[in-house]
Design an enzyme around this catalytic site. Structure first.
Site, PDB file in Angstrom:
ATOM      1  N   GLN A   1     -10.651   9.600  -4.043  1.00  0.00           N
ATOM      2  CA  GLN A   1     -10.499  10.422  -2.509  1.00  0.00           C
ATOM      3  C   GLN A   1     -11.225  11.503  -2.307  1.00  0.00           C
ATOM      4  O   GLN A   1     -11.724  11.749  -1.096  1.00  0.00           O
ATOM      5  CB  GLN A   1      -8.843  10.939  -2.885  1.00  0.00           C
ATOM      6  CG  GLN A   1      -8.555  12.262  -1.527  1.00  0.00           C
ATOM      7  CD  GLN A   1      -7.567  11.440  -0.530  1.00  0.00           C
ATOM      8  OE1 GLN A   1      -6.416  11.303  -0.732  1.00  0.00           O
ATOM      9  NE2 GLN A   1      -8.913  11.471   0.464  1.00  0.00           N
TER      10      GLN A   1
ATOM     11  N   HIS B   1       0.867   5.475  -1.887  1.00  0.00           N
ATOM     12  CA  HIS B   1       1.081   6.062  -3.130  1.00  0.00           C
ATOM     13  C   HIS B   1       1.478   6.537  -4.333  1.00  0.00           C
ATOM     14  O   HIS B   1       2.521   7.939  -3.827  1.00  0.00           O
ATOM     15  CB  HIS B   1       0.187   7.192  -2.290  1.00  0.00           C
ATOM     16  CG  HIS B   1      -1.295   6.545  -1.712  1.00  0.00           C
ATOM     17  ND1 HIS B   1      -2.456   7.345  -1.725  1.00  0.00           N
ATOM     18  CD2 HIS B   1      -1.286   5.920   0.479  1.00  0.00           C
ATOM     19  CE1 HIS B   1      -3.197   6.965  -0.579  1.00  0.00           C
ATOM     20  NE2 HIS B   1      -2.139   6.098  -0.027  1.00  0.00           N
TER      21      HIS B   1
ATOM     22  N   ASP C   1       3.432   3.089   2.895  1.00  0.00           N
ATOM     23  CA  ASP C   1       2.474   3.915   2.539  1.00  0.00           C
ATOM     24  C   ASP C   1       3.407   4.769   1.887  1.00  0.00           C
ATOM     25  O   ASP C   1       4.253   5.529   1.322  1.00  0.00           O
ATOM     26  CB  ASP C   1       1.442   3.796   3.798  1.00  0.00           C
ATOM     27  CG  ASP C   1      -0.041   4.121   3.391  1.00  0.00           C
ATOM     28  OD1 ASP C   1      -0.208   5.642   2.324  1.00  0.00           O
ATOM     29  OD2 ASP C   1      -1.149   4.537   4.212  1.00  0.00           O
TER      30      ASP C   1
ATOM     31  N   HIS D   1       0.584  -1.227   0.320  1.00  0.00           N
ATOM     32  CA  HIS D   1      -0.126   0.373  -0.301  1.00  0.00           C
ATOM     33  C   HIS D   1       0.499   1.350  -0.159  1.00  0.00           C
ATOM     34  O   HIS D   1       1.677   1.694   0.867  1.00  0.00           O
ATOM     35  CB  HIS D   1      -1.052  -0.484   1.439  1.00  0.00           C
ATOM     36  CG  HIS D   1      -2.020   0.581   1.371  1.00  0.00           C
ATOM     37  ND1 HIS D   1      -3.291   1.483   1.662  1.00  0.00           N
ATOM     38  CD2 HIS D   1      -1.468   2.578   1.508  1.00  0.00           C
ATOM     39  CE1 HIS D   1      -3.710   2.342   2.006  1.00  0.00           C
ATOM     40  NE2 HIS D   1      -2.518   2.856   1.076  1.00  0.00           N
TER      41      HIS D   1
ATOM     42  N   GLU E   1      -9.964   4.688   8.399  1.00  0.00           N
ATOM     43  CA  GLU E   1      -9.371   5.447   8.813  1.00  0.00           C
ATOM     44  C   GLU E   1      -9.356   6.667   9.919  1.00  0.00           C
ATOM     45  O   GLU E   1      -8.949   7.802   8.610  1.00  0.00           O
ATOM     46  CB  GLU E   1      -8.078   6.081   7.501  1.00  0.00           C
ATOM     47  CG  GLU E   1      -6.565   6.261   7.936  1.00  0.00           C
ATOM     48  CD  GLU E   1      -6.112   7.354   6.254  1.00  0.00           C
ATOM     49  OE1 GLU E   1      -6.428   6.736   5.397  1.00  0.00           O
ATOM     50  OE2 GLU E   1      -5.030   7.014   6.360  1.00  0.00           O
TER      51      GLU E   1
HETATM   52 ZN   LIG Z   1      -2.046   5.214   1.900  1.00  0.00          ZN
END
Ligand SMILES: [Zn+2]
Length: 424
Positions: A151, A58, A307, A56, A211
């Site tokens: 998002q 970005h 991440d 995971h 989250e």
């Molecule tokens: Zn993330």
């Protein structure tokens, strides 16, 4: 005759010295090998590891920290605002350049498999188009999976259409952010939509789930139930689950049993969670991590991801998965001797299963994806976080990092009589 022969290495959990014979992209022999090879590497007793698997990250937001401004509050919502501003100026070339920078760095550290999120809230899908090209470009040495990450949510028609467009462009997986939708009902609806599209398109699911430091955020039960009822099961992964650290014990037991029944996977990201979560708590503040130990003990596959990497959401990051393990060990209270090996598997064999990687591991017939590292065991590996001295992808040496050596010029004055100090 082998193409590549590695002499004198050992496995992380074994002291026996082995040689590894490689032909083309495969491991074809393991044991004591006397045959010749086109190229031979002296293993020097180092440990041979399977490659690290980043489950995971970005790539689209990576290396944008400080542009257009630094995230001063450290909160998710300031990060989202800064990212939305940055997105207005983004070009495909610029996204490509940043993504390749991160991939080069992480491949050099031994990461040969990666699952990246791509924000598809941008109506022009600039990052997605760039990363689809990057995926092809790096395929000779790194397998990159892309997940469409909405998002701005899936409540709006535009949000759903952009997700559909990403599917049409060939995305591998799709996502939802139910805890950021305006209401509980819209959060559930976003998950139902996502599951429906996954079934129609054959994409896997990688859901951003709970989250948020809000004990009322209970989307994990919805994901687990949809995964079970739809039969998608292990094709479903949930990341973060931070709200779980605030749930009461009775509910934790119930929800973990639902996760177990659904056979879904969990990804935790201790680096970002350690700084982003708990911000709004009064003291004592939450540890910022989900219930990793309990999920692991229940037999749920849990992977650790790096991440965010120098982004508006996280101002640090080196790409090191060992660094993420080190943080997890602290936050999850996993300091027992066996815990270190378990945590090591959370960046190797467990995410390899989650990403559905075939022929992974150090066995005859597996793809020759290997790392050579100086370490005595998983405890030592995570404590010192040594470099991967040699990285082999599909039978080719793709990176070498020599060990740094410190020459201590005051060594003589530190001698303790004739005793040898040799424990560090
Ligand atoms: Zn993330």
């Amino acid at each position: 005759m082998y193409d590549l022969l590695i002499k004198g290495v050992r496995r992380l959990t074994d002291s026996e010295s082995i040689d590894i014979g490689i032909k083309q992209d495969r491991i074809v022999a393991i044991g004591s090998i006397s045959d010749s090879a086109l190229k031979t590497i002296d293993g020097k007793g180092r440990v041979v590891l399977p490659p690290y698997v980043e489950s995971h990250i970005h790539l689209d937001t990576a290396l944008t920290c400080g542009f257009p401004a630094f995230n001063q509050s450290g909160e998710l919502f300031e990060g989202i605002k800064l990212w939305n501003e940055y997105r207005q100026t983004m070009t495909e070339k610029e996204v490509t350049s940043r993504a390749l920078d991160v991939i080069r760095t992480m491949a050099g550290q031994g990461v040969l498999f990666m699952r990246s999120m791509v924000d598809v809230s941008d109506p022009n899908l600039i990052a997605l188009k760039a990363l689809l090209q990057v995926k092809k470009q790096v395929a000779p040495f790194m397998a990159l999976q892309l997940v469409a990450f909405p998002q701005s949510g899936l409540s709006s028609q535009a949000g759903r259409e952009q997700l559909d467009q990403a599917i049409a462009l060939g995305i591998d997986g799709i996502s939802a952010v139910p805890h950021l939708e305006p209401t509980r009902e819209k959060g559930v609806a976003s998950l139902v939509y996502c599951f429906q599209r996954a079934q129609e398109s054959n994409c896997f699911l990688h859901i951003f789930c709970d989250e948020i430091d809000d004990l009322q955020s209970r989307y994990l039960e919805v994901v687990a139930d949809l995964a079970y009822e739809s039969g998608l099961k292990e094709r479903v992964t949930v990341s973060h689950l931070n709200a779980m650290s605030y749930y009461n014990e009775a509910y934790v037991r119930k929800v973990i049993s639902l996760v177990k029944r659904a056979e879904i996977n969990v990804v935790t990201a201790p680096l970002i969670s350690s700084v982003m979560q708990g911000r709004l708590d009064s003291w004592p503040k939450g540890r910022g991590i989900t219930r990793v130990k309990d999920l692991h003990e229940a037999g749920v596959p849990v992977a650790i991801a790096h991440d965010d990497f120098l982004s508006p959401f996280y101002p640090l990051g080196t790409g090191s998965l060992l660094n993420a393990c080190h943080m997890l060990i602290h936050l999850a209270h996993m300091t027992g001797l066996d815990d270190f090996q378990d945590v090591f598997e959370m960046i190797t064999s467990t995410p390899a299963k989650i990403l559905n990687i075939d022929n992974y591991g150090i066995k005859k017939g597996c793809l020759a994806n290997l790392l050579l590292v100086t370490a005595s065991d998983a405890h030592d590996l995570i404590r010192r976080q040594p470099v991967a001295e040699v990285v082999i992808s599909q039978g080719h040496i793709i990176a070498e990092t020599p060990l740094q050596q410190t020459v201590l010029h005051v060594a003589d004055t530190l001698k303790l009589n004739d005793e040898k100090l040799d424990f560090v």
